[in-house]
Design an enzyme around this catalytic site. Sequence first.
Site, PDB file in Angstrom:
ATOM      1  N   LEU A   1     -40.462 -56.469  90.091  1.00 22.67           N
ATOM      2  CA  LEU A   1     -39.745 -57.124  91.191  1.00 22.67           C
ATOM      3  C   LEU A   1     -38.327 -57.512  90.776  1.00 22.67           C
ATOM      4  O   LEU A   1     -37.611 -58.163  91.543  1.00 22.67           O
ATOM      5  CB  LEU A   1     -40.507 -58.371  91.657  1.00 22.67           C
ATOM      6  CG  LEU A   1     -41.995 -58.177  91.948  1.00 22.67           C
ATOM      7  CD1 LEU A   1     -42.626 -59.482  92.408  1.00 22.67           C
ATOM      8  CD2 LEU A   1     -42.222 -57.080  92.977  1.00 22.67           C
TER       9      LEU A   1
ATOM     10  N   HIS B   1     -43.941 -54.847  70.377  1.00 22.00           N
ATOM     11  CA  HIS B   1     -43.208 -55.421  71.506  1.00 22.00           C
ATOM     12  C   HIS B   1     -41.856 -54.738  71.747  1.00 22.00           C
ATOM     13  O   HIS B   1     -41.413 -54.592  72.880  1.00 22.00           O
ATOM     14  CB  HIS B   1     -43.023 -56.917  71.296  1.00 22.00           C
ATOM     15  CG  HIS B   1     -42.847 -57.685  72.574  1.00 22.00           C
ATOM     16  ND1 HIS B   1     -43.117 -59.033  72.686  1.00 22.00           N
ATOM     17  CD2 HIS B   1     -42.441 -57.309  73.815  1.00 22.00           C
ATOM     18  CE1 HIS B   1     -42.877 -59.443  73.914  1.00 22.00           C
ATOM     19  NE2 HIS B   1     -42.462 -58.419  74.617  1.00 22.00           N
TER      20      HIS B   1
ATOM     21  N   TYR C   1     -44.535 -64.824  73.450  1.00 23.06           N
ATOM     22  CA  TYR C   1     -44.559 -65.701  74.630  1.00 23.06           C
ATOM     23  C   TYR C   1     -45.026 -67.109  74.283  1.00 23.06           C
ATOM     24  O   TYR C   1     -44.749 -68.051  75.029  1.00 23.06           O
ATOM     25  CB  TYR C   1     -45.483 -65.140  75.711  1.00 23.06           C
ATOM     26  CG  TYR C   1     -45.117 -63.791  76.263  1.00 23.06           C
ATOM     27  CD1 TYR C   1     -43.898 -63.175  75.976  1.00 23.06           C
ATOM     28  CD2 TYR C   1     -46.012 -63.096  77.080  1.00 23.06           C
ATOM     29  CE1 TYR C   1     -43.581 -61.934  76.484  1.00 23.06           C
ATOM     30  CE2 TYR C   1     -45.698 -61.847  77.595  1.00 23.06           C
ATOM     31  CZ  TYR C   1     -44.487 -61.266  77.292  1.00 23.06           C
ATOM     32  OH  TYR C   1     -44.184 -60.028  77.795  1.00 23.06           O
TER      33      TYR C   1
ATOM     34  N   LYS D   1     -49.010 -58.450  72.307  1.00 30.15           N
ATOM     35  CA  LYS D   1     -47.985 -57.621  71.662  1.00 30.15           C
ATOM     36  C   LYS D   1     -47.598 -58.206  70.309  1.00 30.15           C
ATOM     37  O   LYS D   1     -47.429 -59.432  70.170  1.00 30.15           O
ATOM     38  CB  LYS D   1     -46.745 -57.535  72.562  1.00 30.15           C
ATOM     39  CG  LYS D   1     -47.058 -57.098  73.983  1.00 30.15           C
ATOM     40  CD  LYS D   1     -45.822 -57.104  74.863  1.00 30.15           C
ATOM     41  CE  LYS D   1     -46.197 -56.995  76.315  1.00 30.15           C
ATOM     42  NZ  LYS D   1     -46.737 -58.269  76.857  1.00 30.15           N
TER      43      LYS D   1
ATOM     44  N   ASP E   1     -51.786 -59.764  80.623  1.00 34.84           N
ATOM     45  CA  ASP E   1     -50.821 -59.281  79.637  1.00 34.84           C
ATOM     46  C   ASP E   1     -50.026 -60.444  79.065  1.00 34.84           C
ATOM     47  O   ASP E   1     -49.294 -61.125  79.784  1.00 34.84           O
ATOM     48  CB  ASP E   1     -49.871 -58.279  80.304  1.00 34.84           C
ATOM     49  CG  ASP E   1     -48.838 -57.722  79.328  1.00 34.84           C
ATOM     50  OD1 ASP E   1     -49.063 -56.619  78.804  1.00 34.84           O
ATOM     51  OD2 ASP E   1     -47.814 -58.388  79.097  1.00 34.84           O
TER      52      ASP E   1
END
Length: 272
Positions: free
Chosen positions: A187, A108, A53, A78, A48
Amino acid sequence: MPIESPSRQLADGSSIPLLALGVWQVPDGHGCVNAVRAALDAGYRHIDTAQAYGNEESVGRALKDSGVPRDEVFVTTKFYPGSQDPVREAEGSLKRLGIDSLDLYLVHWPQGGPTWAWDGMQRAHELGYAKSIGVSNFSATELAEVTESGSITPAVNQVQFSPFEFRRGLLDKCEDFGIVLEAYSPLGTGRHLGDPTVGQIAETAGRSPAQVLLRWCVQRQLVVLPKSTKKERIEENAAIFDFTLSDADMTALDALDRTGGTDEAREGKWWS
């Protein structure tokens, strides 16, 4: 031995692996290439990334160098909604990734409103640039708007999700629409690993806190996207399909929610 991630069928008939490597905040370059290669070596078959990014070229290089057949890897990117045309931006992503078609292409975030980009996303799908299209960071209300506005229902809504961000209302709405929820930051970018409840469940299960948090997601048939650049962590995060959390464990983790079971995707918007 490499793991085999189970998959879930999307409403459009495509199959999406439940475990993905996320590469948010992984700079373009050797670190990203090595992380993706380590994930593929460990058995991940879902990567992904995103235009925002800035590391699609590294993802593409790792895919090419891995030797894993293209049709065995599910690739998501995205659309950056600060751009104007999802079709043109998809063409750029495909060139940077070195592939002919995306498995999944997401808006996004709903900058400028939830519906304006959807026509372009549908065109990208019709042109064969993306096998499936979806959204990210969309609330229940925004999902309803985009679903009513187009001829294609989003296949996926990718949102921040974990026991601590257990957005029950949003999950319920996704399921009502037949939209698969993907959990990013499962996480809490490390924040959730030190929680005493998570730690106790992990100790009893003989697993790491990260594995417990990821298992909570896949046990709900959610796609989960842990991010790491360390080979040992990538491998650890993949070892979540050979144990099961008890009903009591799941209930205890559910109780960690800090969102009040919201149907919102974010507590605050970072876009204008």
